[in-house]
Design a protein around this motif. Structure first.
Motif, PDB file in Angstrom:
ATOM      1  N   ALA A  91      89.198   2.408 -17.928  1.00 47.50           N
ATOM      2  CA  ALA A  91      89.741   3.340 -18.922  1.00 47.50           C
ATOM      3  C   ALA A  91      91.043   2.818 -19.521  1.00 47.50           C
ATOM      4  O   ALA A  91      91.291   2.945 -20.717  1.00 47.50           O
ATOM      5  N   GLY A  92      91.888   2.204 -18.691  1.00 47.16           N
ATOM      6  CA  GLY A  92      93.163   1.698 -19.175  1.00 47.16           C
ATOM      7  C   GLY A  92      93.040   0.301 -19.768  1.00 47.16           C
ATOM      8  O   GLY A  92      94.018  -0.258 -20.265  1.00 47.16           O
ATOM      9  N   GLY A  93      91.875  -0.298 -19.661  1.00 48.52           N
ATOM     10  CA  GLY A  93      91.644  -1.623 -20.250  1.00 48.52           C
ATOM     11  C   GLY A  93      92.309  -2.758 -19.486  1.00 48.52           C
ATOM     12  O   GLY A  93      92.478  -3.861 -20.007  1.00 48.52           O
ATOM     13  N   ALA A  94      92.711  -2.502 -18.218  1.00 48.60           N
ATOM     14  CA  ALA A  94      93.450  -3.541 -17.487  1.00 48.60           C
ATOM     15  C   ALA A  94      92.586  -4.766 -17.176  1.00 48.60           C
ATOM     16  O   ALA A  94      93.093  -5.884 -17.147  1.00 48.60           O
ATOM     17  N   ASN A  95      91.284  -4.555 -16.950  1.00 49.98           N
ATOM     18  CA  ASN A  95      90.426  -5.730 -16.668  1.00 49.98           C
ATOM     19  C   ASN A  95      90.403  -6.676 -17.865  1.00 49.98           C
ATOM     20  O   ASN A  95      90.567  -7.888 -17.723  1.00 49.98           O
ATOM     21  N   ALA A  96      90.230  -6.098 -19.039  1.00 44.16           N
ATOM     22  CA  ALA A  96      90.198  -6.923 -20.252  1.00 44.16           C
ATOM     23  C   ALA A  96      91.583  -7.525 -20.512  1.00 44.16           C
ATOM     24  O   ALA A  96      91.709  -8.673 -20.943  1.00 44.16           O
ATOM     25  N   LEU A  97      92.629  -6.728 -20.229  1.00 39.59           N
ATOM     26  CA  LEU A  97      93.998  -7.223 -20.444  1.00 39.59           C
ATOM     27  C   LEU A  97      94.289  -8.405 -19.518  1.00 39.59           C
ATOM     28  O   LEU A  97      94.912  -9.389 -19.924  1.00 39.59           O
ATOM     29  N   ALA A  98      93.818  -8.324 -18.270  1.00 34.15           N
ATOM     30  CA  ALA A  98      94.028  -9.435 -17.330  1.00 34.15           C
ATOM     31  C   ALA A  98      93.383 -10.712 -17.871  1.00 34.15           C
ATOM     32  O   ALA A  98      93.960 -11.795 -17.798  1.00 34.15           O
ATOM     33  N   GLU A  99      92.197 -10.571 -18.452  1.00 34.47           N
ATOM     34  CA  GLU A  99      91.521 -11.726 -19.068  1.00 34.47           C
ATOM     35  C   GLU A  99      92.369 -12.286 -20.200  1.00 34.47           C
ATOM     36  O   GLU A  99      92.562 -13.489 -20.332  1.00 34.47           O
ATOM     37  N   ALA A 100      92.866 -11.371 -21.057  1.00 33.95           N
ATOM     38  CA  ALA A 100      93.613 -11.793 -22.242  1.00 33.95           C
ATOM     39  C   ALA A 100      94.930 -12.462 -21.842  1.00 33.95           C
ATOM     40  O   ALA A 100      95.315 -13.496 -22.394  1.00 33.95           O
ATOM     41  N   VAL A 101      95.632 -11.873 -20.857  1.00 32.44           N
ATOM     42  CA  VAL A 101      96.881 -12.471 -20.367  1.00 32.44           C
ATOM     43  C   VAL A 101      96.567 -13.849 -19.788  1.00 32.44           C
ATOM     44  O   VAL A 101      97.278 -14.831 -20.032  1.00 32.44           O
ATOM     45  N   GLY A 102      95.465 -13.915 -19.038  1.00 35.20           N
ATOM     46  CA  GLY A 102      95.062 -15.178 -18.430  1.00 35.20           C
ATOM     47  C   GLY A 102      94.866 -16.262 -19.466  1.00 35.20           C
ATOM     48  O   GLY A 102      95.265 -17.408 -19.275  1.00 35.20           O
ATOM     49  N   GLU A 103      94.280 -15.876 -20.602  1.00 35.81           N
ATOM     50  CA  GLU A 103      94.029 -16.860 -21.647  1.00 35.81           C
ATOM     51  C   GLU A 103      95.321 -17.411 -22.232  1.00 35.81           C
ATOM     52  O   GLU A 103      95.455 -18.602 -22.472  1.00 35.81           O
ATOM     53  N   VAL A 104      96.308 -16.530 -22.448  1.00 34.73           N
ATOM     54  CA  VAL A 104      97.571 -16.981 -23.034  1.00 34.73           C
ATOM     55  C   VAL A 104      98.369 -17.824 -22.039  1.00 34.73           C
ATOM     56  O   VAL A 104      98.918 -18.868 -22.383  1.00 34.73           O
ATOM     57  N   LEU A 105      98.430 -17.380 -20.788  1.00 37.40           N
ATOM     58  CA  LEU A 105      99.321 -18.024 -19.826  1.00 37.40           C
ATOM     59  C   LEU A 105      98.630 -19.070 -18.952  1.00 37.40           C
ATOM     60  O   LEU A 105      99.269 -19.728 -18.146  1.00 37.40           O
ATOM     61  N   GLY A 106      97.321 -19.204 -19.102  1.00 35.84           N
ATOM     62  CA  GLY A 106      96.593 -20.115 -18.224  1.00 35.84           C
ATOM     63  C   GLY A 106      96.514 -19.581 -16.806  1.00 35.84           C
ATOM     64  O   GLY A 106      96.423 -20.349 -15.840  1.00 35.84           O
ATOM     65  N   ALA A 107      96.567 -18.260 -16.646  1.00 33.34           N
ATOM     66  CA  ALA A 107      96.476 -17.648 -15.322  1.00 33.34           C
ATOM     67  C   ALA A 107      95.037 -17.211 -15.065  1.00 33.34           C
ATOM     68  O   ALA A 107      94.305 -16.904 -15.998  1.00 33.34           O
ATOM     69  N   ALA A 108      94.648 -17.181 -13.793  1.00 35.04           N
ATOM     70  CA  ALA A 108      93.295 -16.712 -13.469  1.00 35.04           C
ATOM     71  C   ALA A 108      93.298 -15.189 -13.415  1.00 35.04           C
ATOM     72  O   ALA A 108      94.110 -14.604 -12.709  1.00 35.04           O
ATOM     73  N   PRO A 109      92.406 -14.526 -14.163  1.00 34.26           N
ATOM     74  CA  PRO A 109      92.339 -13.071 -14.076  1.00 34.26           C
ATOM     75  C   PRO A 109      91.762 -12.641 -12.728  1.00 34.26           C
ATOM     76  O   PRO A 109      90.816 -13.245 -12.250  1.00 34.26           O
ATOM     77  N   VAL A 110      92.358 -11.635 -12.136  1.00 33.78           N
ATOM     78  CA  VAL A 110      91.858 -11.121 -10.857  1.00 33.78           C
ATOM     79  C   VAL A 110      91.405  -9.692 -11.083  1.00 33.78           C
ATOM     80  O   VAL A 110      92.212  -8.823 -11.404  1.00 33.78           O
ATOM     81  N   VAL A 111      90.096  -9.476 -10.980  1.00 42.05           N
ATOM     82  CA  VAL A 111      89.527  -8.162 -11.258  1.00 42.05           C
ATOM     83  C   VAL A 111      88.791  -7.679 -10.018  1.00 42.05           C
ATOM     84  O   VAL A 111      87.951  -8.392  -9.488  1.00 42.05           O
ATOM     85  N   THR A 112      89.142  -6.485  -9.564  1.00 44.95           N
ATOM     86  CA  THR A 112      88.536  -6.011  -8.318  1.00 44.95           C
ATOM     87  C   THR A 112      87.647  -4.796  -8.508  1.00 44.95           C
ATOM     88  O   THR A 112      87.058  -4.311  -7.562  1.00 44.95           O
ATOM     89  N   THR A 113      87.539  -4.287  -9.754  1.00 49.67           N
ATOM     90  CA  THR A 113      86.693  -3.123  -9.992  1.00 49.67           C
ATOM     91  C   THR A 113      85.265  -3.469  -9.596  1.00 49.67           C
ATOM     92  O   THR A 113      84.735  -4.488 -10.037  1.00 49.67           O
ATOM     93  N   ALA A 114      84.643  -2.614  -8.800  1.00 46.65           N
ATOM     94  CA  ALA A 114      83.350  -2.982  -8.223  1.00 46.65           C
ATOM     95  C   ALA A 114      82.306  -3.285  -9.290  1.00 46.65           C
ATOM     96  O   ALA A 114      81.600  -4.271  -9.216  1.00 46.65           O
ATOM     97  N   THR A 115      82.203  -2.442 -10.299  1.00 46.19           N
ATOM     98  CA  THR A 115      81.131  -2.633 -11.275  1.00 46.19           C
ATOM     99  C   THR A 115      81.271  -3.968 -11.999  1.00 46.19           C
ATOM    100  O   THR A 115      80.304  -4.682 -12.164  1.00 46.19           O
ATOM    101  N   ASP A 116      82.490  -4.327 -12.383  1.00 42.08           N
ATOM    102  CA  ASP A 116      82.678  -5.607 -13.063  1.00 42.08           C
ATOM    103  C   ASP A 116      82.396  -6.763 -12.124  1.00 42.08           C
ATOM    104  O   ASP A 116      81.756  -7.737 -12.486  1.00 42.08           O
ATOM    105  N   ALA A 117      82.917  -6.617 -10.896  1.00 39.21           N
ATOM    106  CA  ALA A 117      82.814  -7.726  -9.962  1.00 39.21           C
ATOM    107  C   ALA A 117      81.352  -8.057  -9.702  1.00 39.21           C
ATOM    108  O   ALA A 117      80.974  -9.201  -9.537  1.00 39.21           O
ATOM    109  N   ALA A 118      80.471  -7.067  -9.688  1.00 34.07           N
ATOM    110  CA  ALA A 118      79.067  -7.323  -9.381  1.00 34.07           C
ATOM    111  C   ALA A 118      78.261  -7.642 -10.634  1.00 34.07           C
ATOM    112  O   ALA A 118      77.064  -7.811 -10.570  1.00 34.07           O
ATOM    113  N   GLY A 119      78.910  -7.703 -11.792  1.00 37.81           N
ATOM    114  CA  GLY A 119      78.184  -8.002 -13.025  1.00 37.81           C
ATOM    115  C   GLY A 119      77.385  -6.800 -13.495  1.00 37.81           C
ATOM    116  O   GLY A 119      76.610  -6.892 -14.435  1.00 37.81           O
ATOM    117  N   LEU A 120      77.548  -5.675 -12.827  1.00 37.46           N
ATOM    118  CA  LEU A 120      76.838  -4.478 -13.249  1.00 37.46           C
ATOM    119  C   LEU A 120      77.659  -3.770 -14.309  1.00 37.46           C
ATOM    120  O   LEU A 120      78.816  -4.078 -14.545  1.00 37.46           O
TER     121      LEU A 120
END
Ligand code: SAH
Length: 581
Positions: A91-120
């Motif tokens: 809802a807060g878009g943090a998973n997508a934001l982590a990806e976007a921050v990762g792209e700018v800074l060369g950081a690895a996004p760390v996402v722990t939300t179950a649905t995303d993590a399982a590709g579901l």
């Protein structure tokens, strides 16, 4: 706005890189960290904290209310190695934001939300409103527990996992998880969630100065009495003359839906059950609400009804009318180019469309290329070489049923591929989205050097669908016009003479030393590249996995690379000219 907060010098440096990359989107909060975090939390939709997760957890804990309202929060460590989606993943878009921050800074996004993590699929990622016990149903989906799917119609949704299906809960026990996809009001309860498709068109009419409360009240009453959810309103519709009517404009804003208007003449042509003289005199159509609601077709669920004047104005005439129509679902066909082969030449948009689909249609070898990217539960309809027409028809037929379909092709799906047969078949009754891909010609050019620096064409040497006379005429025209040519489908076991013939036509106008690039399996593991010349090319080294790029009279080999000058102000290889503008 995205609030950026840091504490250390390293954090501030990373923070400033992000701020520079996102001008107008990100704002730096200076000062003591605690206050900065508190202010940003109150003022921003999202936060990026260059702080330890522990520190942020302690600072934010007293401020948290609920996940639909709280900002999404991402933490970046001191070394800038990880961007952690801490809070508000969906809802807060943090998973997508982590990806976007990762792209700018060369950081690895760390996402722990179950649905995303399982590709579901996260229920809240459907792009549609969801209400009810979303967490409970998501958990059941993720656990692989049976979830009873009750959809009123086929909607173009992404693939749902196999445990979410009609009839998956046989005896219908009270505690079964149920996922509704409907615009109707349904009983709520634990483990029941409702996805709201955008199915309802609400036509509104209003006299000048109609209060917004009267318009919104009318819409809510009409929907409630018909047993319909306001979350399924696709749009408010009215006549052009009311496009700026404040009560209507504000009603659309309050309902959170777009406002669309139609010309009075268009509405006058729509057949409605309750025409009347008043709007005809005022705006030139015998119906506004019903005609606008029905303008795109559909089923009239609530015929024209009038508003109730608000308390205090009882007795005055109603100032608004509305009518509600349910539109048929529109399927979605995405025509997706997969690029020449390498995974990193598949665009992020293509990847997104593959995950957006519930049905994938394509040639078996291309399906293998991207099979791992599909959501679990995606229906795959693959076929062999030569079945183009059938694939196109299948893809369009599936979209017509209301589904979200991805039709895939290598390179760009519009270049000697599936887009044209599919769109020749498709009507205005489905939505079509094209995703461009890196073509074989471009992938080959990039490894050859810069052969396409000036005008160039692609010519397919396959005479299966095109008579040789046509192909020959085009090759002659390219020769005549001194244009760089990339030959697709250059040679197969049954078609050996076409390539030598085409090369000899070009050789009538080009020097035998003209550079020719031969690229086989561009960007694939067994890629091979050769730069030779018109005189020296051995056609036997060319097959159907190859493209052949023939230079024009200006193309040179420089340091083993094929280079076509941009055309004017060209100087030597070591020259200063970048070419004209
Ligand atoms: N839609 C594709 C073209 C399909 S036609 C595109 O946009 O590139 C098939 C022909 O494309 C093949 O016979 C070959 O000539 C060429 N081709 C496709 N992929 C290739 C690759 N990775 N390397 C070299 N040639 C390729």
């Amino acid at each position: 706005m995205i609030g950026l907060i840091s504490a250390t010098a390293a954090g501030a440096a990373a923070r400033d890189r992000l701020a520079a990359a996102w001008p107008g989107r990100a704002v730096v909060y200076e000062g003591p960290v605690r206050e900065a975090v508190h202010r940003a939390f109150a003022e921003c939709e999202q936060l990026v904290c260059f702080l330890a997760t522990g520190a942020v957890v302690r600072l934010l804990a007293p401020l948290l209310s609920d996940k639909s309202a709280d900002p999404g929060v991402v933490c970046v460590d001191e070394a800038g190695r990880h961007a952690v989606a801490l809070l508000g993943g969906h809802a807060g878009g943090a998973n997508a934001l982590a990806e976007a921050v990762g792209e700018v800074l060369g950081a690895a996004p760390v996402v722990t939300t179950a649905t995303d993590a399982a590709g579901l699929l996260g229920l809240d990622m459907l792009g549609l409103p969801v209400e009810g016990d979303v967490a409970g149903v998501s958990r059941a989906m993720l656990d692989g527990a049976p979830v009873e799917l009750r959809a009123d119609a086929v909607w173009p949704l992404p693939a749902l996992p196999p445990n979410v299906a009609p009839g998956s809960v046989p005896a219908d026990p009270a505690d079964a998880a149920v996922l509704h996809v409907t615009d109707r009001l349904v009983e709520s309860g634990a483990r029941r969630a409702v996805v709201r498709p955008a199915s309802l068109a609400v036509g509104v009419g209003a006299s000048r100065g109609a209060p917004v409360d009267e318009v919104v009240g009318l819409v809510h009453d009409a929907l409630r009495e018909a047993g319909l959810s306001p979350l399924s309103i696709a749009e408010l519709v009215t006549v052009d003359a009311k496009a700026g009517e404040p009560g209507i404009v504000a009603a659309a804003a309050r309902l959170g839906v777009p406002l669309r208007t139609y010309a009075a003449e268009a509405l006058a042509g729509v057949e409605v059950p309750n025409p009347s003289g008043a709007p005809l005199a005022a705006v030139g159509t015998p119906s506004v609400a019903e005609a606008a609601a029905l303008a795109e077709g559909g089923e009239l669920l609530v015929p024209k009804r009038k508003s109730t004047p608000p308390p205090g104005s009882e007795g005055r005439a109603a100032m608004a009318t509305c009518a509600v129509v349910r539109r048929a679902p529109r399927g979605r066909l995405a025509v997706v180019g997969l690029g020449p082969g390498a995974r990193d030449l598949l665009t992020p948009r293509a990847r997104e469309e593959l995950r957006r689909a519930s049905v994938l249609v394509g040639l078996d070898q291309y399906v293998d290329q991207i099979g791992d990217l599909l959501r679990p539960g995606t229906t795959v309809l693959e076929s062999g070489l030569g079945a183009e027409e059938e694939r196109a028809r299948t893809a369009v037929a599936e979209a017509r049923e209301g589904r979200a379909v991805a039709l895939i092709g290598s390179g760009d799906a519009g270049v000697y591929a599936m887009a044209s047969p599919a769109l020749a078949e498709a009507g205005a009754d489905i939505d079509v989205v094209g995703v461009p891909g890196v073509t074989a010609a471009l992938a080959a050019a990039a490894v050859l050097g810069a052969p396409l620096g000036h005008d160039h064409v692609s010519i397919s040497l396959s005479d299966l669908h095109t008579p040789w006379e046509v192909i020959e005429r085009r090759v002659r025209a390219a020769a005549e016009a001194d244009i760089v040519v990339t030959f697709y489908n250059p040679r197969s076991r049954g078609r050996a003479w076409q390539l030598p013939e085409a090369l000899s036509i070009l050789a009538e106008r080009r020097d035998p030393a003209t550079p020719v690039g031969v690229v086989r399996n561009a960007s694939r593991p067994d890629e091979s590249v050769r730069v030779t010349s018109l005189a020296a090319l051995d056609p036997a080294t060319v097959d159907m996995m190859t493209v052949v790029t023939v230079g024009n009279t200006a193309t040179r080999q420089i340091a083993g690379r094929m280079v076509t000058p941009r055309g004017y102000r060209w100087q030597s290889a070591a020259g200063t000219g970048e070419g004209g503008r």
